[in-house]
Design a protein around this motif. Structure first.
Motif: not given
Length: 304
Positions: A102, A104, A135-136, A147, A149, A155, A160, A277
């Motif tokens: 995932n 951003s 969203e996270t 991810a 982010q 987090w 992270s 993350v």
């Protein structure tokens, strides 16, 4: 109750509840599980006793889930789906090599997409799946391995690592700039900011020694691209990523009414960025570990 000491109910009781909740029937649940209806009833009664919660109301041969059962069923169903996914991944090479990422939306478009071919060469044969939630993610519920982010690096228990800082310029149309000569003038304008991590304007106003107005007429946007379009459309004053702001200023769509160096001395901890993350345990998966090695080896300040 301390959640770390919470003892989970027996798996057979959860299986019986899972089947009964889906079918709204003890008999149908028994047929699915290849056991007697009495066995299903006993397991559900065991679960109710352990949880000290009524899960079904018995109405003759039918059952109706209580509010507690409806809530529990969502999580039990998600849990069994996770079990299936885990078994699938460790028994099937095709799924074992899958990496669900995932990112951003802004980072995906501006930075990652032009470089994905490098990753494919770095880890040949990888099966990369890409989503772009702002969203996270809930890494378990959303089936996300890793991810990227946008934020400030906070987090919680997640691991992270900063990939790239994302400094902003205060920008607006030339028409709005005509009424924005000093930092104090910002308080009489509509300020555009992100829905997530929306402390950015507050931090900037504090840095400029400007007291935020008691009644703000701000507009919040879900992603950076939409905020940028709103700023160009003249909806208010936006905080635009430097690389985009420079382009928009160059072509005359936007101006920096208070100068392009105004925020150069903003404290580092007040400057957002893009972070890698993930749960620490996910680094033990070889494909995820290789992706992390690759993304951390890239210099994201340089153009692709």
């Amino acid at each position: 109750m301390n959640s770390s000491r919470l003892k989970l109910p027996p798996l057979n009781a959860l299986k019986a509840f899972h089947a009964a909740a889906r079918h709204n029937s003890i008999r149908s649940a028994a047929d699915e599980l290849l056991v007697t209806p009495q066995a299903v009833s006993q397991q559900i009664k065991l679960l109710e006793d352990i949880l000290d919660v009524q899960l079904f109301e018995r109405r003759g041969r039918t059952i109706e889930p209580t509010e507690a059962a409806i809530l529990l069923a969502r999580f039990v169903d998600a849990g069994f789906e996770e079990f299936k996914e885990g078994v699938k991944r460790v028994t099937n090479q095709k799924y074992r090599d899958r990496i669900t990422l995932n990112v951003s939306p802004y980072f995906a478009t501006r930075y990652l997409m032009p470089r994905l071919e490098r990753f494919r060469k770095y880890v040949s044969g990888s099966d990369l799946r890409l989503t772009t939630m702002v969203e996270t993610p809930d890494f378990s519920r959303d089936d996300i391995d890793v991810a990227v982010q946008w934020g400030y690096g906070d987090w919680g228990d997640l691991d992270s690592t900063l990939l790239l800082k994302d400094p902003k310029l205060i920008c607006c149309t030339p028409e709005i700039a005509a009424g924005t000569k000093t930092p104090q003038d910002l308080t009489s304008q509509t300020l555009l900011h992100p829905v997530l991590q929306n402390s950015l304007w507050a931090d900037i106003l504090q840095h400029l020694n400007v007291e935020a107005p008691e009644t703000a007429g701000d507009i919040a946007f879900h992603d950076a691209a939409t905020m940028r379009r709103a700023t160009i459309s003249g909806l208010g004053i936006g905080l635009i990523s430097v690389i985009d702001a420079q382009q928009d200023i160059r072509v005359g769509d936007l101006v920096a009414p208070l100068g392009t160096e105004l925020l150069n001395d903003l404290p580092e901890d007040k400057v957002p960025g893009f972070y890698l993350v993930l749960p620490k345990a996910h680094r033990r998966v070889s494909g995820v570990a290789k992706f992390c090695d690759w993304i951390l080896s890239e210099d994201w300040r340089e153009p692709a």
